[in-house]
Write a protein that holds these residues in place. Structure first.
Motif, PDB file in Angstrom:
ATOM      1  N   GLN A 194       0.828  -1.192   0.000  1.00  0.00           N
ATOM      2  CA  GLN A 194       0.000   0.000   0.000  1.00  0.00           C
ATOM      3  C   GLN A 194       0.870   1.253   0.000  1.00  0.00           C
ATOM      4  OE1 GLN A 194      -2.379  -0.768   3.456  1.00  0.00           O
ATOM      5  NE2 GLN A 194      -0.973   0.256   4.852  1.00  0.00           N
TER       6      GLN A 194
ATOM      7  N   LEU B  28      -3.599   3.653  -0.128  1.00  0.00           N
ATOM      8  CA  LEU B  28      -4.128   3.088  -1.361  1.00  0.00           C
ATOM      9  C   LEU B  28      -3.524   1.695  -1.456  1.00  0.00           C
ATOM     10  CD1 LEU B  28      -4.438   4.736  -4.847  1.00  0.00           C
ATOM     11  CD2 LEU B  28      -3.850   2.359  -4.569  1.00  0.00           C
ATOM     12  N   GLU B  29      -4.364   0.691  -1.347  1.00  0.00           N
ATOM     13  CA  GLU B  29      -3.908  -0.701  -1.356  1.00  0.00           C
ATOM     14  C   GLU B  29      -3.794  -1.206  -2.787  1.00  0.00           C
ATOM     15  OE1 GLU B  29      -6.991  -2.598   0.874  1.00  0.00           O
ATOM     16  OE2 GLU B  29      -6.529  -1.469   2.692  1.00  0.00           O
ATOM     17  N   TYR B  30      -2.767  -2.006  -3.036  1.00  0.00           N
ATOM     18  CA  TYR B  30      -2.573  -2.592  -4.364  1.00  0.00           C
ATOM     19  C   TYR B  30      -2.150  -4.045  -4.235  1.00  0.00           C
ATOM     20  CZ  TYR B  30       2.482  -1.810  -3.672  1.00  0.00           C
ATOM     21  OH  TYR B  30       3.773  -1.825  -3.178  1.00  0.00           O
TER      22      TYR B  30
ATOM     23  N   MET C 297      -5.047  -1.826  -8.480  1.00  0.00           N
ATOM     24  CA  MET C 297      -5.338  -0.842  -7.437  1.00  0.00           C
ATOM     25  C   MET C 297      -6.680  -1.218  -6.826  1.00  0.00           C
ATOM     26  SD  MET C 297      -3.835   2.592  -9.093  1.00  0.00           S
ATOM     27  CE  MET C 297      -2.238   2.526  -9.917  1.00  0.00           C
ATOM     28  N   MET C 298      -6.613  -1.595  -5.552  1.00  0.00           N
ATOM     29  CA  MET C 298      -7.745  -2.243  -4.911  1.00  0.00           C
ATOM     30  C   MET C 298      -8.680  -1.308  -4.131  1.00  0.00           C
ATOM     31  SD  MET C 298      -7.092  -5.251  -5.965  1.00  0.00           S
ATOM     32  CE  MET C 298      -8.341  -6.167  -5.107  1.00  0.00           C
ATOM     33  N   HIS C 299      -8.104  -0.456  -3.267  1.00  0.00           N
ATOM     34  CA  HIS C 299      -8.952   0.266  -2.323  1.00  0.00           C
ATOM     35  C   HIS C 299      -8.190   1.488  -1.798  1.00  0.00           C
ATOM     36  CE1 HIS C 299     -12.260   0.589   0.470  1.00  0.00           C
ATOM     37  NE2 HIS C 299     -11.472   0.519   1.514  1.00  0.00           N
ATOM     38  N   THR C 300      -8.892   2.602  -1.672  1.00  0.00           N
ATOM     39  CA  THR C 300      -8.309   3.808  -1.097  1.00  0.00           C
ATOM     40  C   THR C 300      -9.084   4.169   0.159  1.00  0.00           C
ATOM     41  OG1 THR C 300      -7.716   4.603  -3.297  1.00  0.00           O
ATOM     42  CG2 THR C 300      -7.716   6.229  -1.534  1.00  0.00           C
TER      43      THR C 300
ATOM     44  N   TYR D 166      -9.758  -1.567  -9.492  1.00  0.00           N
ATOM     45  CA  TYR D 166     -10.894  -2.092  -8.734  1.00  0.00           C
ATOM     46  C   TYR D 166     -11.455  -1.017  -7.803  1.00  0.00           C
ATOM     47  CZ  TYR D 166      -9.494  -6.742 -10.243  1.00  0.00           C
ATOM     48  OH  TYR D 166      -9.178  -7.842 -11.005  1.00  0.00           O
ATOM     49  N   CYS D 167     -10.645  -0.025  -7.493  1.00  0.00           N
ATOM     50  CA  CYS D 167     -11.004   1.022  -6.539  1.00  0.00           C
ATOM     51  C   CYS D 167     -11.878   2.094  -7.191  1.00  0.00           C
ATOM     52  CB  CYS D 167      -9.719   1.652  -6.000  1.00  0.00           C
ATOM     53  SG  CYS D 167     -10.004   3.088  -4.957  1.00  0.00           S
TER      54      CYS D 167
END
Length: 96
Positions: free
Chosen positions: A11, A23-25, A34-37, A70-71
Motif C-alpha cells: 500500500q 491506497l492498497e494494491y 489498485m484495490m482500495h483507497t 478495482y477502486c
C-alpha cells in the motif's frame, strides 16, 4: 506530500498526526491492481487520495506494469486524468 510505498503491506501511505491514509494494491500476473483507497475523516479534503493515486500510477509506470482498477476512487481519478488511460490494461478495461 510525503507518500511512501509500504511494500510489505502492498500500500501507498501518507501519515499525519497518527492517522494513515492508504491506497492498497496487489500484483496480478504482469499487472498492478489498485484495490482500495482509505482516507481517515481527519485527513479528508486535503487532496491526499489524489496524491496517493498519482504516486501509485508513477510506481506502475516505473515498474513497467499495466494497471487494473478495482477502486472506485481511482476510477474517478482516471476520468479527471485521461492521460493515465494509456497505463491501463486494455484487456481488463476494454472500454477506456
Amino acid at each position: 506530500m510525503d507518500i511512501r510505498n509500504n511494500e510489505k503491506n502492498l500500500q501507498f501511505e501518507y501519515e499525519e498526526n497518527g492517522e494513515i491514509a492508504r491506497l492498497e494494491y496487489r500484483f496480478y500476473k504482469k499487472n498492478i491492481a489498485m484495490m482500495h483507497t482509505v482516507v481517515p475523516e481527519a485527513l479528508q479534503g486535503k487532496g491526499i487520495a489524489s496524491a496517493l493515486a498519482e504516486e501509485a500510477f508513477a510506481f506502475a509506470e516505473e515498474s513497467k506494469k499495466k494497471v487494473m482498477v478495482y477502486c472506485p476512487f481511482v476510477a474517478k481519478y482516471i476520468k479527471k486524468h485521461p492521460e493515465l488511460r494509456e497505463q491501463l490494461d486494455k484487456e481488463f478495461h476494454p472500454n477506456l
